[in-house]
Design a protein around this motif. Structure first.
Motif, PDB file in Angstrom:
ATOM      1  N   HIS A 179      23.599  -0.683  -3.473  1.00 10.03           N
ATOM      2  CA  HIS A 179      23.536   0.712  -3.065  1.00 10.03           C
ATOM      3  C   HIS A 179      24.909   1.344  -3.270  1.00 10.03           C
ATOM      4  O   HIS A 179      25.928   0.688  -3.095  1.00 10.03           O
ATOM      5  CB  HIS A 179      23.154   0.843  -1.588  1.00 10.03           C
ATOM      6  CG  HIS A 179      21.791   0.313  -1.275  1.00 10.03           C
ATOM      7  ND1 HIS A 179      21.524  -1.022  -1.159  1.00 10.03           N
ATOM      8  CD2 HIS A 179      20.613   0.946  -1.065  1.00 10.03           C
ATOM      9  CE1 HIS A 179      20.248  -1.197  -0.874  1.00 10.03           C
ATOM     10  NE2 HIS A 179      19.653  -0.019  -0.814  1.00 10.03           N
TER      11      HIS A 179
ATOM     12  N   GLN B  25      26.857   8.320  -2.513  1.00 10.25           N
ATOM     13  CA  GLN B  25      27.145   9.491  -3.340  1.00 10.25           C
ATOM     14  C   GLN B  25      27.561  10.635  -2.419  1.00 10.25           C
ATOM     15  O   GLN B  25      26.926  10.886  -1.402  1.00 10.25           O
ATOM     16  CB  GLN B  25      25.887   9.870  -4.115  1.00 10.25           C
ATOM     17  CG  GLN B  25      26.092  10.949  -5.145  1.00 10.25           C
ATOM     18  CD  GLN B  25      24.819  11.199  -5.927  1.00 10.25           C
ATOM     19  OE1 GLN B  25      23.791  11.495  -5.352  1.00 10.25           O
ATOM     20  NE2 GLN B  25      24.882  11.046  -7.221  1.00 10.25           N
TER      21      GLN B  25
ATOM     22  N   VAL C  22      22.357   5.883  -2.456  1.00  8.81           N
ATOM     23  CA  VAL C  22      21.533   5.769  -3.646  1.00  8.81           C
ATOM     24  C   VAL C  22      21.239   4.302  -3.926  1.00  8.81           C
ATOM     25  O   VAL C  22      22.144   3.483  -4.018  1.00  8.81           O
ATOM     26  CB  VAL C  22      22.241   6.385  -4.869  1.00  8.81           C
ATOM     27  CG1 VAL C  22      21.356   6.285  -6.105  1.00  8.81           C
ATOM     28  CG2 VAL C  22      22.592   7.837  -4.585  1.00  8.81           C
TER      29      VAL C  22
END
Ligand SMILES: [Zn+2]
Length: 50
Positions: A31, A34, A24
């Motif tokens: 970043h 997830q 993500v």
């Protein structure tokens, strides 16, 4: 950078289900990985239950 990200994704792979990892993008150069668990994953339920 790419190598580090790939390593992190593997590190965070869930051992209890066929989790998917998604990168993500939050901001420039930021970043987070997830983890998408199965609904029946015991690890996921333990995390959600806390
Ligand atoms: Zn899991």
């Amino acid at each position: 950078m790419t190598a580090i990200t790939t390593m992190a994704a593997h590190t965070h792979d869930c051992p209890d289900c066929l989790s998917e990892t998604r990168l993500v993008h939050l901001a420039d150069n930021i970043h987070v990985v997830q983890i998408l668990h199965d609904d029946t994953c015991p690890t996921y339920q333990r995390i959600e239950g806390d």
